[in-house]
Each structure stands twice: as structure tokens, then as C-alpha cells.
Design an enzyme around this catalytic site. Structure first.
Site, PDB file in Angstrom:
ATOM      1  N   ARG A  54     -27.018  37.258   7.520  1.00  0.00           N
ATOM      2  CA  ARG A  54     -26.234  37.800   8.639  1.00  0.00           C
ATOM      3  C   ARG A  54     -24.804  37.276   8.676  1.00  0.00           C
ATOM      4  O   ARG A  54     -23.857  38.049   8.827  1.00  0.00           O
ATOM      5  CB  ARG A  54     -26.915  37.465   9.982  1.00  0.00           C
ATOM      6  CG  ARG A  54     -28.042  38.386  10.350  1.00  0.00           C
ATOM      7  CD  ARG A  54     -29.141  37.616  11.038  1.00  0.00           C
ATOM      8  NE  ARG A  54     -29.760  36.731  10.061  1.00  0.00           N
ATOM      9  CZ  ARG A  54     -30.787  37.083   9.281  1.00  0.00           C
ATOM     10  NH1 ARG A  54     -31.325  38.251   9.407  1.00  0.00           N
ATOM     11  NH2 ARG A  54     -31.284  36.249   8.367  1.00  0.00           N
ATOM     12  N   THR A  55     -24.645  35.966   8.582  1.00  0.00           N
ATOM     13  CA  THR A  55     -23.308  35.396   8.774  1.00  0.00           C
ATOM     14  C   THR A  55     -22.366  35.883   7.683  1.00  0.00           C
ATOM     15  O   THR A  55     -21.244  36.305   7.963  1.00  0.00           O
ATOM     16  CB  THR A  55     -23.409  33.862   8.821  1.00  0.00           C
ATOM     17  OG1 THR A  55     -24.344  33.526   9.848  1.00  0.00           O
ATOM     18  CG2 THR A  55     -22.059  33.223   9.131  1.00  0.00           C
ATOM     19  N   ARG A 103     -19.784  27.441   6.987  1.00  0.00           N
ATOM     20  CA  ARG A 103     -21.170  27.068   7.300  1.00  0.00           C
ATOM     21  C   ARG A 103     -21.467  25.804   6.507  1.00  0.00           C
ATOM     22  O   ARG A 103     -21.540  25.841   5.264  1.00  0.00           O
ATOM     23  CB  ARG A 103     -22.132  28.193   6.915  1.00  0.00           C
ATOM     24  CG  ARG A 103     -23.568  27.732   6.841  1.00  0.00           C
ATOM     25  CD  ARG A 103     -24.572  28.842   6.761  1.00  0.00           C
ATOM     26  NE  ARG A 103     -24.665  29.555   8.014  1.00  0.00           N
ATOM     27  CZ  ARG A 103     -25.613  30.425   8.314  1.00  0.00           C
ATOM     28  NH1 ARG A 103     -26.572  30.699   7.447  1.00  0.00           N
ATOM     29  NH2 ARG A 103     -25.619  31.034   9.481  1.00  0.00           N
ATOM     30  N   HIS A 130     -24.415  26.441  16.432  1.00  0.00           N
ATOM     31  CA  HIS A 130     -24.218  27.785  15.856  1.00  0.00           C
ATOM     32  C   HIS A 130     -23.570  28.674  16.926  1.00  0.00           C
ATOM     33  O   HIS A 130     -24.188  29.598  17.449  1.00  0.00           O
ATOM     34  CB  HIS A 130     -25.585  28.343  15.433  1.00  0.00           C
ATOM     35  CG  HIS A 130     -25.523  29.498  14.482  1.00  0.00           C
ATOM     36  ND1 HIS A 130     -24.348  30.010  13.974  1.00  0.00           N
ATOM     37  CD2 HIS A 130     -26.517  30.261  13.944  1.00  0.00           C
ATOM     38  CE1 HIS A 130     -24.622  31.026  13.165  1.00  0.00           C
ATOM     39  NE2 HIS A 130     -25.929  31.207  13.134  1.00  0.00           N
ATOM     40  N   GLN A 133     -23.504  32.647  16.864  1.00  0.00           N
ATOM     41  CA  GLN A 133     -24.792  33.264  17.145  1.00  0.00           C
ATOM     42  C   GLN A 133     -25.000  33.436  18.644  1.00  0.00           C
ATOM     43  O   GLN A 133     -25.354  34.518  19.115  1.00  0.00           O
ATOM     44  CB  GLN A 133     -25.919  32.392  16.566  1.00  0.00           C
ATOM     45  CG  GLN A 133     -27.310  32.927  16.851  1.00  0.00           C
ATOM     46  CD  GLN A 133     -27.588  34.219  16.115  1.00  0.00           C
ATOM     47  OE1 GLN A 133     -27.482  34.273  14.896  1.00  0.00           O
ATOM     48  NE2 GLN A 133     -27.947  35.284  16.843  1.00  0.00           N
ATOM     49  N   ASN A 161     -29.971  23.357  16.365  1.00  0.00           N
ATOM     50  CA  ASN A 161     -28.575  23.805  16.512  1.00  0.00           C
ATOM     51  C   ASN A 161     -28.424  25.000  17.467  1.00  0.00           C
ATOM     52  O   ASN A 161     -27.411  25.110  18.172  1.00  0.00           O
ATOM     53  CB  ASN A 161     -27.956  24.109  15.127  1.00  0.00           C
ATOM     54  CG  ASN A 161     -28.872  24.882  14.187  1.00  0.00           C
ATOM     55  OD1 ASN A 161     -29.940  25.355  14.574  1.00  0.00           O
ATOM     56  ND2 ASN A 161     -28.469  25.008  12.928  1.00  0.00           N
ATOM     57  N   ASP A 222     -36.686  30.292  17.314  1.00  0.00           N
ATOM     58  CA  ASP A 222     -36.020  30.101  16.015  1.00  0.00           C
ATOM     59  C   ASP A 222     -37.033  29.410  15.107  1.00  0.00           C
ATOM     60  O   ASP A 222     -38.083  28.924  15.583  1.00  0.00           O
ATOM     61  CB  ASP A 222     -34.753  29.244  16.216  1.00  0.00           C
ATOM     62  CG  ASP A 222     -33.936  29.064  14.941  1.00  0.00           C
ATOM     63  OD1 ASP A 222     -34.155  29.816  13.971  1.00  0.00           O
ATOM     64  OD2 ASP A 222     -33.079  28.155  14.905  1.00  0.00           O
ATOM     65  N   SER A 226     -35.370  24.084  10.205  1.00  0.00           N
ATOM     66  CA  SER A 226     -34.061  24.664   9.881  1.00  0.00           C
ATOM     67  C   SER A 226     -33.661  24.348   8.444  1.00  0.00           C
ATOM     68  O   SER A 226     -34.267  23.483   7.795  1.00  0.00           O
ATOM     69  CB  SER A 226     -33.008  24.090  10.830  1.00  0.00           C
ATOM     70  OG  SER A 226     -33.150  24.638  12.109  1.00  0.00           O
ATOM     71  N   MET A 227     -32.581  25.002   7.999  1.00  0.00           N
ATOM     72  CA  MET A 227     -32.036  24.722   6.671  1.00  0.00           C
ATOM     73  C   MET A 227     -31.687  23.234   6.593  1.00  0.00           C
ATOM     74  O   MET A 227     -31.077  22.702   7.518  1.00  0.00           O
ATOM     75  CB  MET A 227     -30.790  25.585   6.430  1.00  0.00           C
ATOM     76  CG  MET A 227     -31.117  27.051   6.317  1.00  0.00           C
ATOM     77  SD  MET A 227     -29.656  28.090   6.082  1.00  0.00           S
ATOM     78  CE  MET A 227     -29.116  28.363   7.768  1.00  0.00           C
ATOM     79  N   CYS A 262     -32.643  34.449  16.398  1.00  0.00           N
ATOM     80  CA  CYS A 262     -31.395  34.530  15.639  1.00  0.00           C
ATOM     81  C   CYS A 262     -31.633  35.083  14.230  1.00  0.00           C
ATOM     82  O   CYS A 262     -30.702  35.579  13.610  1.00  0.00           O
ATOM     83  CB  CYS A 262     -30.736  33.161  15.575  1.00  0.00           C
ATOM     84  SG  CYS A 262     -31.814  31.878  14.904  1.00  0.00           S
ATOM     85  N   LEU A 263     -32.884  34.974  13.739  1.00  0.00           N
ATOM     86  CA  LEU A 263     -33.279  35.381  12.393  1.00  0.00           C
ATOM     87  C   LEU A 263     -32.590  34.490  11.351  1.00  0.00           C
ATOM     88  O   LEU A 263     -31.485  34.014  11.632  1.00  0.00           O
ATOM     89  CB  LEU A 263     -32.986  36.855  12.123  1.00  0.00           C
ATOM     90  CG  LEU A 263     -33.577  37.865  13.130  1.00  0.00           C
ATOM     91  CD1 LEU A 263     -33.180  39.289  12.730  1.00  0.00           C
ATOM     92  CD2 LEU A 263     -35.094  37.749  13.214  1.00  0.00           C
ATOM     93  N   ARG A 290     -23.644  40.242  15.874  1.00  0.00           N
ATOM     94  CA  ARG A 290     -22.930  39.149  15.201  1.00  0.00           C
ATOM     95  C   ARG A 290     -21.568  39.655  14.740  1.00  0.00           C
ATOM     96  O   ARG A 290     -20.543  39.013  14.934  1.00  0.00           O
ATOM     97  CB  ARG A 290     -23.736  38.640  13.988  1.00  0.00           C
ATOM     98  CG  ARG A 290     -24.977  37.841  14.337  1.00  0.00           C
ATOM     99  CD  ARG A 290     -24.651  36.495  14.978  1.00  0.00           C
ATOM    100  NE  ARG A 290     -23.772  35.688  14.143  1.00  0.00           N
ATOM    101  CZ  ARG A 290     -24.182  34.936  13.113  1.00  0.00           C
ATOM    102  NH1 ARG A 290     -25.453  34.861  12.812  1.00  0.00           N
ATOM    103  NH2 ARG A 290     -23.319  34.209  12.418  1.00  0.00           N
TER     104      ARG A 290
HETATM  105  N1  NVA Z   1     -31.854  26.821  13.085  1.00  0.00           N
HETATM  106  C1  NVA Z   1     -31.691  27.687  11.939  1.00  0.00           C
HETATM  107  C2  NVA Z   1     -30.774  28.822  12.273  1.00  0.00           C
HETATM  108  C3  NVA Z   1     -30.565  29.803  11.162  1.00  0.00           C
HETATM  109  C4  NVA Z   1     -29.633  30.902  11.522  1.00  0.00           C
HETATM  110  C5  NVA Z   1     -31.156  26.880  10.768  1.00  0.00           C
HETATM  111  O1  NVA Z   1     -30.247  26.062  10.980  1.00  0.00           O
HETATM  112  O2  NVA Z   1     -31.665  27.032   9.667  1.00  0.00           O
HETATM  113  N1   CP Z   2     -28.690  34.081  12.216  1.00  0.00           N
HETATM  114  C1   CP Z   2     -28.018  33.702  11.124  1.00  0.00           C
HETATM  115  O1   CP Z   2     -27.035  32.947  11.176  1.00  0.00           O
HETATM  116  O2   CP Z   2     -28.514  34.233   9.975  1.00  0.00           O
HETATM  117  P1   CP Z   2     -28.084  33.835   8.484  1.00  0.00           P
HETATM  118  O3   CP Z   2     -28.561  32.423   8.277  1.00  0.00           O
HETATM  119  O4   CP Z   2     -28.786  34.825   7.604  1.00  0.00           O
HETATM  120  O5   CP Z   2     -26.592  33.919   8.378  1.00  0.00           O
END
Ligand code: NVA
Ligand code: CP
Length: 305
Positions: A54-55, A103, A130, A133, A161, A222, A226-227, A262-263, A290
Site C-alpha cells: 500500500r505505502t 519507511r 504510522h 495510515q 505502531n 492489525d 509486526s515487521m 491497516c492491512l 491512503r
Molecule cells: N504493525 C504493522 C503495520 C503494517 C502496515 C507492522 O509494522 O508491520
Molecule cells: N498498511 C500499510 O502500510 O501497508 P503496506 O505495509 O503494504 O505499505
């Protein structure tokens, strides 16, 4: 207005509200395919230290649709803080570009990037927050409910986040924001205290999803990991068992409640497939917004909105 957009509360209440109005106006222009190219001859550098659908696509497409050129820099290209310090990247990219979106993992890196860049820097997610978002989320709520404030938002899941950005929004717009999380996965205590002290909204941290969603206008979730924390998923699954948004949980919210995420979503973990596919889910308009919201943010920062 601040040079950069790193946290929602970098903006005043009026700046937030006027950016929502601008997003609605620019969205209408793009939908009508009006000739509107305020970013003609402008470029946007997009630094990604983490994956993104998305971003990346919303910034790149949005900037292009407004007449500009966006440059995607993948995690191996810049590697902020390792290959090169943020303060060097900031000044190099400021020499080529009109705007920088980043990011990153470490929030301190985006603060450094913004401090040294001579052009506006936009936070496209860090481990801490974020903001783009949650701005897109309130645009979506404004479209759906006719207002972006005085709603009860029940967030169910990891105190991450996304929660920090909701808390910082709650410092600017009156909301009832409840975060229902497992005991060991709360949001940052200092951010929670700041949101509480601001006295604008009611903010709560609870540990029972069922009572949290009572009277909620919005049920939000969410990913559990997270990542940067994906390796903890198996352990987290044990702690988050009671924190799946199911049809039963949605039924405990207001009958008019919507579901947001937020996906990307992990169906069967934080949310069931049935909820994702239900009429209450407004996740795809949310994702589309977004682009519209970020267009407004970029226009404001560039002095064009
Ligand atoms: N909390 C998640 C949001 C992804 C858009 C992450 O940081 O991975
Ligand atoms: N929601 C969001 O930020 O998605 P991406 O991680 O795919 O950018």
C-alpha cells in the site's frame, strides 16, 4: 506548519481537519480525471527499509497522478544507518528531490533524517508509529460516518505502531479510543500518558476484547507480529488467542459498527475470513484512502494545499 510530517500531533487540530477537507477535494479531482498537476517537475524520493504494498503503490501512484515523479529506493539501496547515516542521506536526497518519504525500523532514524533534510520528510511507518495510515483511517471514517471525531474506536490486538498513531491522534481530535491487548503487549506507556494528559479524548488500555468493543463504532485490528517481529509469531500466537476479531466479537459492538484493518491481514489469526468479507468491513476504501490522504499531506507540506 511543521516542515515534516512524522507524527499526527505534529499538526494542530485545524491542520488535521483542513487536510481532510483537502483530501476529499483532491480525491474528487482525481476521480473526475481533472487536469490537476501541482507536482509537475517535482520529484519524491521513497526510502523503504521494510516491505510494502500500500505505502509504496499509493505514494508512487498519488505523486504521479499529481504530475510528479516518484523514485522507489528498496531496502538494499540506501540501508539507512548501516550503509550511510541518516543525516548524510537527508542532505544528499534534499539536493535532488522536493519531498522525501521514508519507511524505517528505528524511529530515531526518521527524526535524524527530518532534522538534516532541507525538504519535507514524511513518515511512511517506523517501529514506533504510522501516521499516514491513521490519517487515511479518519478520512475513511469521515466519509462513512460524516465525522472524524466523537467515535468509539476499539482496537483489538498488539499495542504497536498503529496504536501509537491512534493515541497521538487522540491528542488532537476527541475520540474514545480503547486498546484491548494481551497483558505483555501494551502500547508505549509514555505515549499513552501523553494522550491521557492532553485531556482531549478518553483513552484506555484494557485486556478483555469483549468488553472493549461494547458500544464501539469501529473495531480495528492489525497483525500480531509486526515487521521486525515476525520471528516472534509462534510465541505471540499463544498470548493473542483471545484477540481474534470474529463475527461474534463484531456482534458485541454497535449494530452500525465497521471493521477496519491497516492491512496486510493474516486471516485466521487477528481476524477471521468471515469478518474480512463481511459488509461491516471497510478495509478496501480504507486502503484506497491512503493515496488520497497522502496526496493531501504532500500538498500541504509543499505549500500547495
Ligand atoms: N504493525 C504493522 C503495520 C503494517 C502496515 C507492522 O509494522 O508491520
Ligand atoms: N498498511 C500499510 O502500510 O501497508 P503496506 O505495509 O503494504 O505499505
Amino acid at each position: 506548519m511543521e516542515k515534516d510530517f512524522l507524527h499526527i500531533d505534529d499538526w494542530t487540530r485545524d491542520e488535521i481537519l483542513s487536510s481532510l477537507d483537502l483530501a476529499v477535494e483532491v480525491k474528487r479531482k482525481l476521480k473526475n480525471r481533472e487536469a490537476y498537476k501541482p507536482f509537475k517537475d517535482h520529484s519524491l524520493a521513497m526510502i523503504f527499509a521494510k516491505p510494502s504494498a500500500r505505502t509504496r503503490v499509493s505514494f508512487e501512484t498519488g505523486f504521479y497522478r499529481l504530475g510528479g515523479h516518484a523514485i522507489y529506493l528498496n531496502p538494499a539501496d540506501i540501508d539507512v544507518g548501516n550503509r550511510e547515516p541518516a543525516k548524510d542521506v537527508a542532505r544528499v536526497l534534499s539536493g535532488y528531490n522536493d519531498l522525501i518519504m521514508a519507511r524505517l525500523f528505528d524511529h530515531a532514524h526518521i527524526l535524524e533524517l527530518a532534522r538534516y533534510a532541507t525538504v519535507p520528510v514524511i513518515n511512511g511507518l517506523t517501529d514506533y508509529n504510522h501516521p499516514c495510515q491513521i490519517m487515511a483511517d479518519i478520512l475513511t471514517l469521515k466519509e462513512h460516518f460524516g465525522r472524524a471525531d466523537n467515535l468509539k474506536i476499539a482496537y483489538v490486538g498488539d499495542g504497536n505502531n498503529i496504536v501509537h498513531s491512534w493515541l497521538r491522534l487522540a491528542m488532537r481530535l476527541p475520540l474514545h479510543f480503547v486498546c484491548a491487548c494481551p497483558l505483555n503487549y501494551p502500547p508505549d506507556q509514555a505515549t499513552f500518558e501523553r494522550a491521557k494528559q492532553a485531556g482531549v479524548s478518553t483513552v484506555e488500555i484494557v485486556h478483555d476484547p469483549l468488553s472493549a468493543v461494547k458500544d464501539a463504532d469501529v473495531v480495528y485490528t492489525d497483525v500480531w507480529a509486526s515487521m521486525g517481529k515476525k520471528h516472534e509469531l509462534e510465541e505471540r500466537k499463544r498470548h493473542f488467542k483471545r484477540f481474534t476479531v470474529t463475527s461474534e466479537l463484531m456482534a458485541a459492538a454497535k449494530p452500525t459498527a465497521v471493521f477496519m484493518h491497516c492491512l496486510p491481514a493474516q486471516r485466521g489469526l487477528e481476524v477471521s475470513d468471515a469478518v474480512m468479507e463481511s459488509p461491516a468491513a471497510i478495509i478496501f476504501p480504507q486502503a484506497e484512502n491512503r493515496m488520497h490522504m497522502q496526496n493531501a499531506i504532500m500538498l500541504k507540506l509543499a505549500g500547495k494545499g
